[in-house]
Design an enzyme around this catalytic site. Structure first.
Site, PDB file in Angstrom:
ATOM      1  CB  ILE A  19      -0.926   0.039   1.051  1.00 51.72           C
ATOM      2  CG1 ILE A  19      -1.896  -1.189   1.031  1.00 51.72           C
ATOM      3  CG2 ILE A  19      -1.709   1.198   1.365  1.00 51.72           C
ATOM      4  CD1 ILE A  19      -2.772  -1.716   2.124  1.00 51.72           C
ATOM      5  CB  ALA A  56      -1.891   1.726   8.628  1.00 49.91           C
ATOM      6  NE  ARG A  57      -6.363  -2.890  11.255  1.00 53.43           N
ATOM      7  CZ  ARG A  57      -6.786  -2.905   9.840  1.00 53.43           C
ATOM      8  NH1 ARG A  57      -6.792  -1.858   9.221  1.00 53.43           N
ATOM      9  NH2 ARG A  57      -7.133  -4.301   9.453  1.00 53.43           N
ATOM     10  CG  ASP A  68     -10.232   5.317   5.967  1.00 53.69           C
ATOM     11  OD1 ASP A  68     -11.306   5.606   6.119  1.00 53.69           O
ATOM     12  OD2 ASP A  68      -9.960   4.022   5.691  1.00 53.69           O
ATOM     13  CD  GLU A  78     -11.529   1.868  12.989  1.00 52.22           C
ATOM     14  OE1 GLU A  78     -10.602   2.022  12.546  1.00 52.22           O
ATOM     15  OE2 GLU A  78     -12.093   0.973  12.138  1.00 52.22           O
ATOM     16  CG  HIS A 136     -11.580   1.372   8.406  1.00 50.83           C
ATOM     17  ND1 HIS A 136     -11.296   0.321   9.604  1.00 50.83           N
ATOM     18  CD2 HIS A 136     -10.982   0.648   7.487  1.00 50.83           C
ATOM     19  CE1 HIS A 136     -10.293  -0.414   9.283  1.00 50.83           C
ATOM     20  NE2 HIS A 136     -10.179  -0.277   8.073  1.00 50.83           N
ATOM     21  N   GLY A 143     -11.165   2.363   3.387  1.00 50.02           N
ATOM     22  CA  GLY A 143      -9.908   1.856   2.841  1.00 50.02           C
ATOM     23  C   GLY A 143     -10.072   0.863   1.583  1.00 50.02           C
ATOM     24  CB  SER A 144     -10.742  -2.512   1.749  1.00 51.30           C
ATOM     25  OG  SER A 144     -11.499  -2.921   2.704  1.00 51.30           O
TER      26      SER A 144
HETATM   27  C1  GLV Z   1      -8.727  -3.032   6.217  1.00 46.62           C
HETATM   28  O1  GLV Z   1      -8.381  -2.283   6.955  1.00 46.62           O
HETATM   29  C2  GLV Z   1      -7.986  -4.184   6.147  1.00 46.62           C
HETATM   30  O2  GLV Z   1      -7.102  -4.594   6.929  1.00 46.62           O
HETATM   31  O3  GLV Z   1      -8.253  -5.196   5.238  1.00 46.62           O
END
Ligand code: GLV
Length: 318
Positions: free
Chosen positions: A156, A235-236, A260, A265, A283, A285-286
């Site tokens: 990423i 990321a986290r 994000d 969360e 969140h 991201g994906s």
């Molecule tokens: C999303 O945050 C993932 O880790 O897939």
């Protein structure tokens, strides 16, 4: 057919695939299972297809029935699962790498753009109406020529670097090890975090959450950033000490943040909400159809591969 507990709802085509692949135990209302309920529902199951919202800590894993042989996480990150505890119980843990790189990097770039160009304030003003164009209205930070520090130059991070480079940003990174020249693609390597931070006009946190990275961006390390830096995290949430980052925003040490992901969360630290310069997303991201489909299909294939071969290429607790 193997019996698999699927802890959260998947897109319909993926649930269809799950039905064809094993005896799937679906979560029809998409409720967030408590740890107690997860343990109860695992009775008689051969595996769990989990999501990042399931907290599979050591205590929960210890109480899972002996029949559980695999936890297939529907995410690339696996900070929600105690890998060691799973290993001790002989449970394989797998993830879904690669398929979400592009979508997550897109959000990573959006965070950089949104934070630097004051998108949150701009959207609020446009909706409120009554705004007036002027030469100094909502002046932001230009990306062209700015230094982007990437913390964690995995798949990423590399994709964000590629897009940011095309926008004229100058790329620096810190990683456990230096990448090959090919993967580096002109980026400058820093073998320690402090050196990276000191050249990061914009920081993009892209590393996985682990014991080593928790609270890496904290009261002390933030001081290494140049004054007026922008901090983004795709990321986290665990990697950032929220109080320290909010304090840095209050003192204008940090100009803006683009986030994000959050600790606890969806209950993010309310300190962020007070800041107009916080460009925050829930969140995402994906979150594209292509990516969520590919992730769920891979999580299903991981289980299939594991039961067919006794192993899985995406196993993360070796
Ligand atoms: C999303 O945050 C993932 O880790 O897939």
């Amino acid at each position: 057919m193997k019996k698999i507990l699927i802890t959260r709802k998947l897109l319909r085509t993926c649930e269809d695939k799950a039905k064809e692949t094993f005896e799937a135990n679906f979560n029809l209302n998409d409720e967030l299972y408590s740890q107690k309920k997860l343990i109860e529902l695992s009775a008689g199951q051969d595996g769990i297809l989990s999501s990042l919202t399931d907290k599979l800590d050591s205590d929960t894993i210890k109480k899972l029935p002996d029949t559980i042989k695999i936890i297939s996480n529907f995410a690339v990150g696996f900070g929600n699962i105690d890998l060691e505890a799973a290993k001790n119980r002989g449970i394989a843990v797998t993830n879904t790498p690669d398929v979400l790189t592009d979508a997550t990097a897109e959000i990573g770039v959006l965070l950089i753009l949104g934070a630097c160009r004051r998108a949150a304030e701009g959207i609020d003003s446009a909706k409120e109406g009554g705004w007036k164009w002027s030469a100094d209205y909502l002046i932001g930070k230009q990306l062209t020529g700015a230094r982007l520090g990437i913390l964690g130059m995995g798949r990423i991070g590399q994709k964000i670097a590629k897009v940011a480079k095309s926008l004229g940003m100058v790329i620096h990174y810190h990683n456990r090890s230096k990448l090959s020249a090919d993967k580096e693609d002109g980026a400058t390597y820093h073998d320690n975090l402090k050196d990276l931070l000191s050249v990061s006009d914009v920081l993009s946190v892209c590393c996985p959450a682990s014991k080593e990275t928790v609270d890496m961006i904290n009261k002390d390390t933030i001081e290494y950033l140049p004054k007026g830096a922008v901090v983004t995290n795709v990321a986290r949430g665990d990697i950032i000490e929220d109080e320290a980052l909010i304090d840095a925003l209050n003192r204008r040490k940090v100009y803006a943040v683009g986030l994000d992901v959050y600790k606890n969360e969806p209950n993010l630290n309310p300190g962020y909400l007070k800041h107009k310069s916080a460009f925050i997303l829930p969140h995402l991201g994906s979150a594209t159809k292509e990516t969520r489909t590919a992730m769920a299909n891979l999580a299903i294939d991981n289980i299939d591969e594991f039961f067919k071969t006794g192993n899985c290429k995406n196993k993360v607790n070796r």
